[in-house]
Design a protein around this motif. Structure first.
Motif, mmCIF file in Angstrom:
data_model
loop_
_atom_site.group_PDB
_atom_site.id
_atom_site.type_symbol
_atom_site.label_atom_id
_atom_site.label_comp_id
_atom_site.label_asym_id
_atom_site.label_seq_id
_atom_site.Cartn_x
_atom_site.Cartn_y
_atom_site.Cartn_z
ATOM 1 N N MET A 85 0.818 -1.196 0.000
ATOM 2 C CA MET A 85 0.000 0.000 0.000
ATOM 3 C C MET A 85 0.863 1.262 0.000
ATOM 4 O O MET A 85 1.795 1.387 0.798
ATOM 5 N N GLU A 86 0.570 2.187 -0.898
ATOM 6 C CA GLU A 86 1.295 3.445 -0.938
ATOM 7 C C GLU A 86 0.898 4.324 0.253
ATOM 8 O O GLU A 86 -0.219 4.217 0.760
ATOM 9 N N PRO A 87 1.814 5.200 0.704
ATOM 10 C CA PRO A 87 1.499 6.059 1.856
ATOM 11 C C PRO A 87 0.211 6.868 1.682
ATOM 12 O O PRO A 87 -0.580 6.989 2.624
ATOM 13 N N GLN A 88 -0.010 7.444 0.492
ATOM 14 C CA GLN A 88 -1.222 8.232 0.292
ATOM 15 C C GLN A 88 -2.469 7.363 0.387
ATOM 16 O O GLN A 88 -3.496 7.779 0.935
ATOM 17 N N THR A 89 -2.404 6.143 -0.123
ATOM 18 C CA THR A 89 -3.547 5.237 -0.010
ATOM 19 C C THR A 89 -3.794 4.873 1.442
ATOM 20 O O THR A 89 -4.944 4.788 1.885
ATOM 21 N N ARG A 90 -2.726 4.666 2.193
ATOM 22 C CA ARG A 90 -2.875 4.360 3.619
ATOM 23 C C ARG A 90 -3.579 5.506 4.342
ATOM 24 O O ARG A 90 -4.489 5.284 5.147
ATOM 25 N N ARG A 91 -3.168 6.731 4.059
ATOM 26 C CA ARG A 91 -3.826 7.878 4.700
ATOM 27 C C ARG A 91 -5.282 7.976 4.270
ATOM 28 O O ARG A 91 -6.154 8.334 5.076
ATOM 29 N N LEU A 92 -5.559 7.645 3.020
ATOM 30 C CA LEU A 92 -6.922 7.707 2.506
ATOM 31 C C LEU A 92 -7.826 6.688 3.195
ATOM 32 O O LEU A 92 -8.950 7.002 3.602
ATOM 33 N N LEU A 93 -7.348 5.468 3.345
ATOM 34 C CA LEU A 93 -8.149 4.442 4.008
ATOM 35 C C LEU A 93 -8.361 4.775 5.484
ATOM 36 O O LEU A 93 -9.448 4.544 6.036
ATOM 37 N N CYS A 94 -7.333 5.341 6.130
ATOM 38 C CA CYS A 94 -7.501 5.781 7.513
ATOM 39 C C CYS A 94 -8.537 6.897 7.590
ATOM 40 O O CYS A 94 -9.319 6.967 8.554
ATOM 41 N N HIS A 95 -8.552 7.767 6.599
ATOM 42 C CA HIS A 95 -9.559 8.839 6.528
ATOM 43 C C HIS A 95 -10.963 8.255 6.461
ATOM 44 O O HIS A 95 -11.868 8.680 7.204
ATOM 45 N N ALA A 181 -8.009 1.367 -3.960
ATOM 46 C CA ALA A 181 -8.559 2.098 -2.815
ATOM 47 C C ALA A 181 -10.065 2.276 -2.975
ATOM 48 O O ALA A 181 -10.831 2.089 -2.021
ATOM 49 N N LEU A 182 -10.506 2.620 -4.188
ATOM 50 C CA LEU A 182 -11.931 2.793 -4.444
ATOM 51 C C LEU A 182 -12.661 1.464 -4.301
ATOM 52 O O LEU A 182 -13.762 1.395 -3.740
ATOM 53 N N GLY A 183 -12.051 0.397 -4.773
ATOM 54 C CA GLY A 183 -12.659 -0.922 -4.616
ATOM 55 C C GLY A 183 -12.789 -1.312 -3.153
ATOM 56 O O GLY A 183 -13.818 -1.870 -2.735
ATOM 57 N N TYR A 184 -11.747 -1.022 -2.371
ATOM 58 C CA TYR A 184 -11.803 -1.307 -0.938
ATOM 59 C C TYR A 184 -12.985 -0.586 -0.290
ATOM 60 O O TYR A 184 -13.760 -1.187 0.463
ATOM 61 N N LEU A 185 -13.122 0.711 -0.580
ATOM 62 C CA LEU A 185 -14.208 1.479 0.023
ATOM 63 C C LEU A 185 -15.570 0.918 -0.363
ATOM 64 O O LEU A 185 -16.458 0.756 0.489
ATOM 65 N N LEU A 186 -15.760 0.614 -1.634
ATOM 66 C CA LEU A 186 -17.070 0.146 -2.082
ATOM 67 C C LEU A 186 -17.431 -1.198 -1.455
ATOM 68 O O LEU A 186 -18.570 -1.417 -1.029
ATOM 69 N N TYR A 187 -16.469 -2.112 -1.382
ATOM 70 C CA TYR A 187 -16.758 -3.398 -0.741
ATOM 71 C C TYR A 187 -16.945 -3.237 0.761
ATOM 72 O O TYR A 187 -17.729 -3.975 1.380
ATOM 73 N N LEU A 188 -16.238 -2.283 1.371
ATOM 74 C CA LEU A 188 -16.449 -1.996 2.784
ATOM 75 C C LEU A 188 -17.863 -1.473 3.012
ATOM 76 O O LEU A 188 -18.583 -1.924 3.914
ATOM 77 N N LEU A 189 -18.295 -0.509 2.194
ATOM 78 C CA LEU A 189 -19.637 0.049 2.345
ATOM 79 C C LEU A 189 -20.722 -0.967 1.993
ATOM 80 O O LEU A 189 -21.826 -0.911 2.545
ATOM 81 N N LYS A 190 -20.416 -1.867 1.083
ATOM 82 C CA LYS A 190 -21.394 -2.900 0.694
ATOM 83 C C LYS A 190 -21.860 -3.688 1.911
ATOM 84 O O LYS A 190 -23.039 -4.071 2.003
ATOM 85 N N GLY A 191 -20.972 -3.905 2.873
ATOM 86 C CA GLY A 191 -21.324 -4.678 4.055
ATOM 87 C C GLY A 191 -21.584 -3.834 5.290
ATOM 88 O O GLY A 191 -21.567 -4.358 6.406
ATOM 89 N N THR A 192 -21.817 -2.521 5.093
ATOM 90 C CA THR A 192 -21.984 -1.595 6.220
ATOM 91 C C THR A 192 -23.292 -0.827 6.078
ATOM 92 O O THR A 192 -23.665 -0.430 4.973
ATOM 93 N N LEU A 193 -23.966 -0.600 7.177
ATOM 94 C CA LEU A 193 -25.163 0.247 7.182
ATOM 95 C C LEU A 193 -24.716 1.698 7.315
ATOM 96 O O LEU A 193 -24.025 2.059 8.275
ATOM 97 N N PHE A 194 -25.101 2.530 6.364
ATOM 98 C CA PHE A 194 -24.679 3.923 6.384
ATOM 99 C C PHE A 194 -25.744 4.790 5.733
ATOM 100 O O PHE A 194 -26.605 4.299 4.996
ATOM 101 N N ASP A 195 -25.650 6.089 5.991
ATOM 102 C CA ASP A 195 -26.611 7.048 5.450
ATOM 103 C C ASP A 195 -26.165 7.468 4.053
ATOM 104 O O ASP A 195 -25.081 8.018 3.887
ATOM 105 N N GLY A 196 -26.996 7.211 3.064
ATOM 106 C CA GLY A 196 -26.648 7.532 1.688
ATOM 107 C C GLY A 196 -26.752 6.304 0.816
ATOM 108 O O GLY A 196 -27.344 5.291 1.192
ATOM 109 N N SER A 197 -26.160 6.382 -0.352
ATOM 110 C CA SER A 197 -26.154 5.257 -1.283
ATOM 111 C C SER A 197 -24.728 5.025 -1.756
ATOM 112 O O SER A 197 -23.821 5.815 -1.469
ATOM 113 N N LEU A 198 -24.531 3.964 -2.495
ATOM 114 C CA LEU A 198 -23.192 3.663 -2.996
ATOM 115 C C LEU A 198 -22.739 4.643 -4.070
ATOM 116 O O LEU A 198 -21.563 4.678 -4.419
#
Length: 263
Positions: A85-95, A181-198
């Motif tokens: 993982m690149e440093p910027q991606t790491r900061r992004l996922l932590c964000h 990074a975008l794929g990680y977020l989308l699969y993370l949200l796929k299994g999470t209850l959150f306000d909004g849509s994908l």
């Protein structure tokens, strides 16, 4: 069957003691993957997980990382697999994980900064953030606490690549978001209850991925076959959850081969 994890919606003050902490987060992912068991702050301190941090500081980091990462399984396993993982991606996922676990930071980066980015010039200063914090909390925090919150919000957003510089007025920027990074977020949200849509949520909004630009990016994300026909959209998920996606794309080839995969 266990319930899906959900984004935190209760205001709290953990950010005052623990900001983005991307490098310490990486250490946590790796050491937890090695131990595979619950650990105490004393053990973490004695084994120097976070360098020469005191037991008290180690306890604070542990509590925050458990809320940010352990609360969203199988995120911790996926993050531990991502060795290159690149440093910027790491900061992004932590964000994104900080957004999930802290509603104030989520509103700040997913709404307040987004609105400011639409202005000319796209900048932010400390004083308006202090005022905004008071509005979000209905003045439940005293002025000193609101000032501290504003500083921590700005510092975390800067570490995530959303703000350039520490001096007012601070220019707003956008981090680079690669396909994994975008794929990680989308699969993370796929299994999470959150306000909004994908297709519309504070996580994507915060990094400028909206509308047609987002839809173009979705067509290059590994593990997705995104299609739109009029008002109908189909993500075409190739994997059932983040854990399966991460093993397909993030697991080191040699490790995969040892489990019967192809090197």
């Amino acid at each position: 069957m266990s319930a899906s994890p959900r984004e935190c919606t209760t205001l709290h003050t953990r950010l005052l003691k623990c900001t983005l902490e991307a490098e310490h987060s990486r250490a946590y992912w790796r050491r937890m993957a090695e131990t595979g068991t619950a650990v105490t702050a004393r053990r973490v301190q004695e084994e120097f997980w976070f360098g020469a941090r005191s037991t008290g500081r180690s306890a604070i980091l542990l509590a925050n990382f458990r809320a940010r990462f352990d609360a969203f399984p199988p995120a911790l396993d996926a993050l531990a697999l991502w060795h290159d993982m690149e440093p910027q991606t790491r900061r992004l996922l932590c964000h994104w994980h900080l957004q999930l676990s802290d509603p104030l930071y989520r509103r700040f980066t997913g709404a307040f900064l987004v609105e400011r980015r639409g202005r000319v010039p796209a900048k932010v200063s400390h004083a308006p953030v202090v005022k905004w914090v008071g509005e979000q909390s209905e003045d439940r925090w005293n002025p000193a606490t609101r000032i501290q919150f504003a500083s921590k919000l700005l510092s975390s957003a800067m570490s995530a690549g959303l703000i350039a510089g520490r001096r007012d007025p601070r220019p707003l920027t956008l981090p680079r978001v690669d396909d994994f990074a975008l794929g990680y977020l989308l699969y993370l949200l796929k299994g999470t209850l959150f306000d909004g849509s994908l297709l519309a949520n504070p996580y994507l909004d915060s990094v400028g991925l909206v509308g047609l630009d987002l839809e173009r990016r979705l067509k290059t994300v590994p593990g997705l076959r995104f299609r739109r026909q009029g008002d109908l959209v189909d993500f075409g998920w190739q994997f059932s959850d983040l854990g399966v996606w991460s093993r397909a794309f993030l697991e080191p080839p040699l490790a995969a081969a040892g489990k019967g995969g192809v090197a």
